[in-house]
Scaffold this motif. Structure first.
Motif, PDB file in Angstrom:
ATOM      1  N   ALA A   1      21.493 -38.056  13.147  1.00  0.00           N
ATOM      2  CA  ALA A   1      21.681 -39.110  12.149  1.00  0.00           C
ATOM      3  C   ALA A   1      20.329 -39.587  11.608  1.00  0.00           C
ATOM      4  CB  ALA A   1      22.466 -40.274  12.749  1.00  0.00           C
ATOM      5  N   GLY A   2      19.321 -39.664  12.471  1.00  0.00           N
ATOM      6  CA  GLY A   2      17.977 -40.031  12.026  1.00  0.00           C
ATOM      7  C   GLY A   2      17.374 -38.987  11.099  1.00  0.00           C
ATOM      8  N   ALA A   3      17.603 -37.707  11.403  1.00  0.00           N
ATOM      9  CA  ALA A   3      17.099 -36.631  10.536  1.00  0.00           C
ATOM     10  C   ALA A   3      17.780 -36.687   9.173  1.00  0.00           C
ATOM     11  CB  ALA A   3      17.315 -35.275  11.197  1.00  0.00           C
ATOM     12  N   LEU A   4      19.076 -36.944   9.156  1.00  0.00           N
ATOM     13  CA  LEU A   4      19.798 -37.067   7.891  1.00  0.00           C
ATOM     14  C   LEU A   4      19.280 -38.265   7.100  1.00  0.00           C
ATOM     15  CD1 LEU A   4      22.004 -36.225   5.922  1.00  0.00           C
ATOM     16  CD2 LEU A   4      23.627 -37.547   7.307  1.00  0.00           C
ATOM     17  N   LEU A   5      19.048 -39.367   7.784  1.00  0.00           N
ATOM     18  CA  LEU A   5      18.500 -40.554   7.127  1.00  0.00           C
ATOM     19  C   LEU A   5      17.141 -40.229   6.509  1.00  0.00           C
ATOM     20  CD1 LEU A   5      18.668 -43.596   6.469  1.00  0.00           C
ATOM     21  CD2 LEU A   5      17.691 -44.029   8.741  1.00  0.00           C
TER      22      LEU A   5
ATOM     23  N   LYS B   1      17.468 -23.019  12.593  1.00  0.00           N
ATOM     24  CA  LYS B   1      18.484 -21.960  12.609  1.00  0.00           C
ATOM     25  C   LYS B   1      19.102 -21.778  11.226  1.00  0.00           C
ATOM     26  CE  LYS B   1      22.443 -20.470  15.325  1.00  0.00           C
ATOM     27  NZ  LYS B   1      23.433 -20.878  16.313  1.00  0.00           N
ATOM     28  N   ASN B   2      19.146 -22.857  10.435  1.00  0.00           N
ATOM     29  CA  ASN B   2      19.608 -22.814   9.047  1.00  0.00           C
ATOM     30  C   ASN B   2      21.036 -22.281   8.942  1.00  0.00           C
ATOM     31  OD1 ASN B   2      19.462 -23.203   6.324  1.00  0.00           O
ATOM     32  ND2 ASN B   2      18.021 -21.572   5.914  1.00  0.00           N
ATOM     33  N   ASP B   3      21.905 -22.699   9.881  1.00  0.00           N
ATOM     34  CA  ASP B   3      23.286 -22.235   9.902  1.00  0.00           C
ATOM     35  C   ASP B   3      24.211 -23.394  10.247  1.00  0.00           C
ATOM     36  OD1 ASP B   3      25.642 -20.776  10.025  1.00  0.00           O
ATOM     37  OD2 ASP B   3      25.229 -20.015  12.041  1.00  0.00           O
ATOM     38  N   PRO B   4      24.559 -24.226   9.249  1.00  0.00           N
ATOM     39  CA  PRO B   4      25.409 -25.369   9.548  1.00  0.00           C
ATOM     40  C   PRO B   4      26.765 -24.972  10.145  1.00  0.00           C
ATOM     41  CG  PRO B   4      24.582 -25.512   7.309  1.00  0.00           C
ATOM     42  CD  PRO B   4      24.169 -24.178   7.854  1.00  0.00           C
ATOM     43  N   ALA B   5      27.304 -23.830   9.711  1.00  0.00           N
ATOM     44  CA  ALA B   5      28.632 -23.415  10.159  1.00  0.00           C
ATOM     45  C   ALA B   5      28.653 -23.026  11.629  1.00  0.00           C
ATOM     46  CB  ALA B   5      29.131 -22.258   9.310  1.00  0.00           C
ATOM     47  N   GLY B   6      27.503 -22.696  12.198  1.00  0.00           N
ATOM     48  CA  GLY B   6      27.455 -22.268  13.587  1.00  0.00           C
ATOM     49  C   GLY B   6      27.337 -23.411  14.572  1.00  0.00           C
TER      50      GLY B   6
ATOM     51  N   PRO C   1      28.821 -27.461  16.069  1.00  0.00           N
ATOM     52  CA  PRO C   1      29.979 -28.357  16.102  1.00  0.00           C
ATOM     53  C   PRO C   1      30.035 -29.192  14.825  1.00  0.00           C
ATOM     54  CG  PRO C   1      28.813 -28.415  18.194  1.00  0.00           C
ATOM     55  CD  PRO C   1      27.967 -27.610  17.249  1.00  0.00           C
ATOM     56  N   VAL C   2      31.229 -29.644  14.455  1.00  0.00           N
ATOM     57  CA  VAL C   2      31.459 -30.311  13.172  1.00  0.00           C
ATOM     58  C   VAL C   2      30.495 -31.464  12.921  1.00  0.00           C
ATOM     59  CG1 VAL C   2      33.143 -31.614  11.808  1.00  0.00           C
ATOM     60  CG2 VAL C   2      33.871 -29.617  13.089  1.00  0.00           C
ATOM     61  N   PHE C   3      30.282 -32.352  13.901  1.00  0.00           N
ATOM     62  CA  PHE C   3      29.404 -33.498  13.698  1.00  0.00           C
ATOM     63  C   PHE C   3      28.040 -33.047  13.175  1.00  0.00           C
ATOM     64  CE2 PHE C   3      26.049 -36.372  14.896  1.00  0.00           C
ATOM     65  CZ  PHE C   3      26.552 -37.612  14.568  1.00  0.00           C
ATOM     66  N   TYR C   4      27.490 -32.020  13.791  1.00  0.00           N
ATOM     67  CA  TYR C   4      26.166 -31.537  13.407  1.00  0.00           C
ATOM     68  C   TYR C   4      26.217 -30.726  12.121  1.00  0.00           C
ATOM     69  CZ  TYR C   4      25.071 -32.926  18.163  1.00  0.00           C
ATOM     70  OH  TYR C   4      24.911 -33.651  19.314  1.00  0.00           O
ATOM     71  N   GLY C   5      27.223 -29.864  11.995  1.00  0.00           N
ATOM     72  CA  GLY C   5      27.313 -28.975  10.840  1.00  0.00           C
ATOM     73  C   GLY C   5      27.376 -29.709   9.520  1.00  0.00           C
ATOM     74  N   VAL C   6      28.179 -30.773   9.451  1.00  0.00           N
ATOM     75  CA  VAL C   6      28.314 -31.548   8.220  1.00  0.00           C
ATOM     76  C   VAL C   6      26.972 -32.160   7.835  1.00  0.00           C
ATOM     77  CG1 VAL C   6      29.382 -33.623   7.244  1.00  0.00           C
ATOM     78  CG2 VAL C   6      30.756 -32.016   8.569  1.00  0.00           C
ATOM     79  N   ARG C   7      26.273 -32.711   8.796  1.00  0.00           N
ATOM     80  CA  ARG C   7      24.980 -33.338   8.517  1.00  0.00           C
ATOM     81  C   ARG C   7      23.913 -32.297   8.193  1.00  0.00           C
ATOM     82  NH1 ARG C   7      28.348 -36.136  11.168  1.00  0.00           N
ATOM     83  NH2 ARG C   7      28.394 -38.421  11.088  1.00  0.00           N
ATOM     84  N   LEU C   8      23.967 -31.170   8.866  1.00  0.00           N
ATOM     85  CA  LEU C   8      23.014 -30.092   8.577  1.00  0.00           C
ATOM     86  C   LEU C   8      23.185 -29.564   7.154  1.00  0.00           C
ATOM     87  CD1 LEU C   8      23.005 -28.100  11.915  1.00  0.00           C
ATOM     88  CD2 LEU C   8      21.024 -29.162  10.823  1.00  0.00           C
ATOM     89  N   MET C   9      24.428 -29.475   6.676  1.00  0.00           N
ATOM     90  CA  MET C   9      24.642 -29.001   5.300  1.00  0.00           C
ATOM     91  C   MET C   9      23.892 -29.885   4.315  1.00  0.00           C
ATOM     92  SD  MET C   9      28.530 -27.480   5.000  1.00  0.00           S
ATOM     93  CE  MET C   9      29.249 -29.054   4.729  1.00  0.00           C
ATOM     94  N   GLU C  10      23.949 -31.193   4.516  1.00  0.00           N
ATOM     95  CA  GLU C  10      23.247 -32.097   3.612  1.00  0.00           C
ATOM     96  C   GLU C  10      21.735 -32.001   3.791  1.00  0.00           C
ATOM     97  OE1 GLU C  10      22.962 -36.812   2.425  1.00  0.00           O
ATOM     98  OE2 GLU C  10      24.766 -36.107   3.457  1.00  0.00           O
ATOM     99  N   ILE C  11      21.277 -31.938   5.037  1.00  0.00           N
ATOM    100  CA  ILE C  11      19.836 -31.834   5.295  1.00  0.00           C
ATOM    101  C   ILE C  11      19.274 -30.560   4.680  1.00  0.00           C
ATOM    102  CG2 ILE C  11      18.115 -31.425   7.107  1.00  0.00           C
ATOM    103  CD1 ILE C  11      19.783 -33.353   8.893  1.00  0.00           C
ATOM    104  N   LEU C  12      19.964 -29.452   4.859  1.00  0.00           N
ATOM    105  CA  LEU C  12      19.459 -28.159   4.406  1.00  0.00           C
ATOM    106  C   LEU C  12      19.642 -27.931   2.910  1.00  0.00           C
ATOM    107  CD1 LEU C  12      20.692 -26.045   7.432  1.00  0.00           C
ATOM    108  CD2 LEU C  12      18.319 -26.671   6.897  1.00  0.00           C
TER     109      LEU C  12
END
Length: 180
Positions: free
Chosen positions: A42-46, A81-86, A88-99
């Motif tokens: 959440a901090g990284a997304l912020l 890793k640059n793979d949001p789909a790989g 868990p959902v909590f992380y993947g959704v936030r990774l999509m926005e970060i990446l």
């Protein structure tokens, strides 16, 4: 940065060798049940959102590429890793926005004790710490960049990415007339 109490991020602006805190934001978790890695994510997304806001507000200023610095190996490995789909959902959704915006090459790890954003999430942060050069000028940021104690996130080798597993068990009914 993130902790079990909250998460936060800060933005520093620099001109030449001068670094100054531009703004920061933190969120208190309260009754939320975030794990430490979830809070770090959440901090990284912020931080990513704050960088986008900075670019919007300073649209007429030529900005150098951002440098994101955090102390969570788990989160930085997920970004590298640059793979949001790989994930868990909590992380993947936030990774999509970060990446979607900054490159994983712009994300770096530093030791937690040198991370200024750590002051946002550490209980017991004093007024003296908030008024210190460490906070106002960004810890090691005023030093020559070649001497910064950072590691590009794609080079992090330790730590495991958290996953949740579910074990399913088939239960035999005790009474044949009972429906399950």
């Amino acid at each position: 940065d993130g902790s079990l109490q909250g998460y936060g991020a800060c933005v520093y602006a620099h001109s030449g060798d001068q670094f100054n805190l531009l703004f920061s934001s933190s969120k208190i978790l309260g009754k939320s049940a975030f794990s430490a890695p979830q809070s770090e994510m959440a901090g990284a997304l912020l931080a990513s959102r704050m960088e986008q806001k900075t670019k919007q507000e300073l649209f007429n200023v030529s900005l150098s590429p951002p440098t994101f610095i955090g102390d969570s190996e788990i989160v930085l490995k997920m970004i590298a890793k640059n793979d949001p789909a790989g994930n868990p959902v909590f992380y993947g959704v936030r990774l999509m926005e970060i990446l979607a915006t900054p490159s994983p090459d712009n994300w770096f790890w530093c030791p937690g004790n040198l991370n200024p954003a750590d002051l946002l999430t550490r209980s017991g942060t004093s007024c003296a710490q908030v008024n210190s050069q460490f906070w106002l000028n960004g810890s090691f940021l005023p030093q020559d960049k070649s001497s910064w104690p950072i590691t590009i996130c794609s080079s992090i080798t330790s730590g495991e990415i958290p996953t949740k597993s579910v074990n399913l068990a088939r239960l035999a009914p005790n009474h044949p007339s009972r429906e399950y």
